[in-house]
Write a protein that holds these residues in place. Structure first.
Motif, PDB file in Angstrom:
ATOM      1  N   VAL A 109      -4.352  -0.153   4.523  1.00 32.59           N
ATOM      2  CA  VAL A 109      -4.573   0.413   3.197  1.00 32.59           C
ATOM      3  C   VAL A 109      -3.647   1.616   3.057  1.00 32.59           C
ATOM      4  O   VAL A 109      -3.180   2.165   4.064  1.00 32.59           O
ATOM      5  CB  VAL A 109      -6.030   0.855   2.969  1.00 32.59           C
ATOM      6  CG1 VAL A 109      -6.966  -0.341   2.922  1.00 32.59           C
ATOM      7  CG2 VAL A 109      -6.472   1.855   4.022  1.00 32.59           C
ATOM      8  N   GLY A 110      -3.399   2.033   1.816  1.00 32.68           N
ATOM      9  CA  GLY A 110      -2.510   3.174   1.670  1.00 32.68           C
ATOM     10  C   GLY A 110      -2.373   3.666   0.258  1.00 32.68           C
ATOM     11  O   GLY A 110      -3.026   3.175  -0.668  1.00 32.68           O
ATOM     12  N   LYS A 111      -1.493   4.614   0.117  1.00 34.77           N
ATOM     13  CA  LYS A 111      -1.227   5.260  -1.161  1.00 34.77           C
ATOM     14  C   LYS A 111       0.268   5.367  -1.375  1.00 34.77           C
ATOM     15  O   LYS A 111       0.998   5.814  -0.494  1.00 34.77           O
ATOM     16  CB  LYS A 111      -1.854   6.659  -1.174  1.00 34.77           C
ATOM     17  CG  LYS A 111      -1.422   7.527  -2.356  1.00 34.77           C
ATOM     18  CD  LYS A 111      -2.018   8.904  -2.270  1.00 34.77           C
ATOM     19  CE  LYS A 111      -1.337   9.872  -3.238  1.00 34.77           C
ATOM     20  NZ  LYS A 111      -1.139   9.335  -4.580  1.00 34.77           N
ATOM     21  N   ARG A 112       0.708   4.972  -2.563  1.00 36.43           N
ATOM     22  CA  ARG A 112       2.105   5.164  -2.928  1.00 36.43           C
ATOM     23  C   ARG A 112       2.345   6.624  -3.287  1.00 36.43           C
ATOM     24  O   ARG A 112       1.462   7.323  -3.783  1.00 36.43           O
ATOM     25  CB  ARG A 112       2.477   4.275  -4.106  1.00 36.43           C
ATOM     26  CG  ARG A 112       2.488   2.785  -3.799  1.00 36.43           C
ATOM     27  CD  ARG A 112       2.996   1.999  -4.998  1.00 36.43           C
ATOM     28  NE  ARG A 112       3.018   0.569  -4.723  1.00 36.43           N
ATOM     29  CZ  ARG A 112       2.002  -0.250  -4.973  1.00 36.43           C
ATOM     30  NH1 ARG A 112       0.884   0.228  -5.488  1.00 36.43           N
ATOM     31  NH2 ARG A 112       2.098  -1.536  -4.699  1.00 36.43           N
ATOM     32  N   ASN A 113       3.569   7.048  -3.053  1.00 37.91           N
ATOM     33  CA  ASN A 113       3.967   8.404  -3.416  1.00 37.91           C
ATOM     34  C   ASN A 113       4.662   8.361  -4.772  1.00 37.91           C
ATOM     35  O   ASN A 113       5.603   7.585  -4.969  1.00 37.91           O
ATOM     36  CB  ASN A 113       4.927   8.960  -2.364  1.00 37.91           C
ATOM     37  CG  ASN A 113       4.962  10.471  -2.346  1.00 37.91           C
ATOM     38  OD1 ASN A 113       4.343  11.117  -3.171  1.00 37.91           O
ATOM     39  ND2 ASN A 113       5.689  11.024  -1.382  1.00 37.91           N
ATOM     40  N   ASN A 114       4.203   9.157  -5.720  1.00 35.00           N
ATOM     41  CA  ASN A 114       4.866   9.233  -7.013  1.00 35.00           C
ATOM     42  C   ASN A 114       4.704  10.642  -7.576  1.00 35.00           C
ATOM     43  O   ASN A 114       3.829  11.392  -7.143  1.00 35.00           O
ATOM     44  CB  ASN A 114       4.323   8.165  -7.982  1.00 35.00           C
ATOM     45  CG  ASN A 114       2.844   8.334  -8.247  1.00 35.00           C
ATOM     46  OD1 ASN A 114       2.429   9.302  -8.890  1.00 35.00           O
ATOM     47  ND2 ASN A 114       2.030   7.387  -7.756  1.00 35.00           N
TER      48      ASN A 114
END
Length: 349
Positions: A311-316
């Motif tokens: 699982v993870g999170k995109r960087n924006n």
């Protein structure tokens, strides 16, 4: 953000081929150089120490056991599925080639005389059948074959290229370093495969030489220490900045300790073995402020000898990855029992 973990729950065909032919490629018929004693076989006629210098279930694991099905099926001594049809040995594995390159010793499991060795076969993780064909006759890779007397022999396969530390005719004791864990020959992950034989017949060391076929048998194991049957467990876990594939996990190379704040994404990945249909998993990725940024709970639909997810999170710009210590949590649950419980942390700077 990545709210659904990507799941890889398949074993490549090459992996099945690789584990089925371990000892055939090590020229077994040429090894019997000494007369074999006619001593009556007994469950205590040979005792084997684990062939690897590590702590099981901490920095190494047993991924595959000998196949106890005499027919075309496959079953391990615990009546599970952590084996392949025709798999003759026991595979003691390590998490990745980073650990392999750092060096994990393969050690003699019992006193004896080295009959034959092989070195010079390159380390390469086998991913397709064509790669297996290219090493025909050398499937064991770099290895050592030891005679222990009274008809007993052991073979050690897949040692790291250039690491074999013994020579034919050398007398070894239990614990003598034979070489290092590698991925030579038909190996799809870094490990050492040990095969025990009595008068040329493979013996499953988890049940002993007097057991019949199948898994519902009386057990007289010949290991010097109790080795629990662990059909499900953890291989490794960590963080990545791009989605990994299964082979990436075996290859290693992931950041340890810290990552840069300008990474494209932050992913928490897990690599396990022996999952079954009906198992469930829980993932959490927790930000430095304690908020669960990504989490998921699901049931596994099909069994797999090795499994990965993340699982993870995109960087924006609108929702950047905050600096600080991030935490990943994972549980694998079967019938209400937590079988795998992993927690990892990494600092983003």
């Amino acid at each position: 953000m990545f709210r659904k973990p990507k799941i890889i729950a398949t074993i490549l065909l090459a992996f099945a081929i690789a584990v089925a032919v371990h000892w055939i490629g090590f020229d077994r018929p040429n090894f019997a150089q000494s007369p074999v004693s006619e001593t009556t076989i007994s469950a205590n006629s040979l005792e084997l120490a684990p062939p690897i210098d590590c702590t099981l279930d901490e920095d190494c694991f047993i991924l595959l056991y000998p196949d106890r099905d005499p027919g075309p099926g496959e079953v391990d001594f615990g009546c599970g599925r952590q084996t392949y049809d025709g798999h003759k040995g026991t595979d003691f594995g390590i998490a990745n080639t980073d650990k392999m390159n750092a060096g994990v010793a393969v050690i003699a499991s019992a006193p004896g005389k080295v009959l034959r060795v092989r070195d010079g076969v390159s380390d390469r993780l086998i991913m397709d059948p064509q790669q297996v064909e290219a090493i025909e006759g050398r499937e064991c890779g770099n290895g050592v074959f030891i005679e222990h007397g009274n008809g007993w022999e052991t073979q050690y396969c897949h040692l790291r290229n250039g690491s074999v530390a013994v020579t034919p005719g050398m007398e070894v004791d239990t614990g003598t370093v034979l070489g290092m864990v590698g991925a030579s020959g038909a190996a799809s992950f870094p490990h050492v495969n040990i095969t025990a034989l009595y008068k040329g017949t493979v013996v499953d060391p988890f049940v002993g030489p007097e057991a019949g076929p199948g898994c519902q048998v009386s057990r007289s194991p010949i290991w010097t220490v109790p080795l629990d049957y662990t059909p499900t467990g953890a291989i490794d876990a960590g963080f990545a900045d791009t989605p990994p594939e299964m082979n990436d996990l075996w290859e290693g190379g992931f950041a340890q300790g810290e990552l840069s704040q300008d990474i494209p994404a932050l992913l928490f990945w897990v690599h396990t073995y022996g999952v079954l249909a009906g198992d469930s998993y829980q993932f959490k990725l927790i930000a430095p402020n304690g908020q669960a940024i990504a989490e998921d709970t699901k049931e596994i639909n099909s069994p797999s000898k090795t499994w990965m997810g993340y699982v993870g999170k995109r960087n924006n710009p609108d929702r950047p990855i905050a600096p600080g210590v991030w935490r990943g949590e994972y549980q694998l649950i079967r019938e209400g029992e937590v079988l795998v419980n992993l927690v990892r942390e990494i600092e983003v700077k």
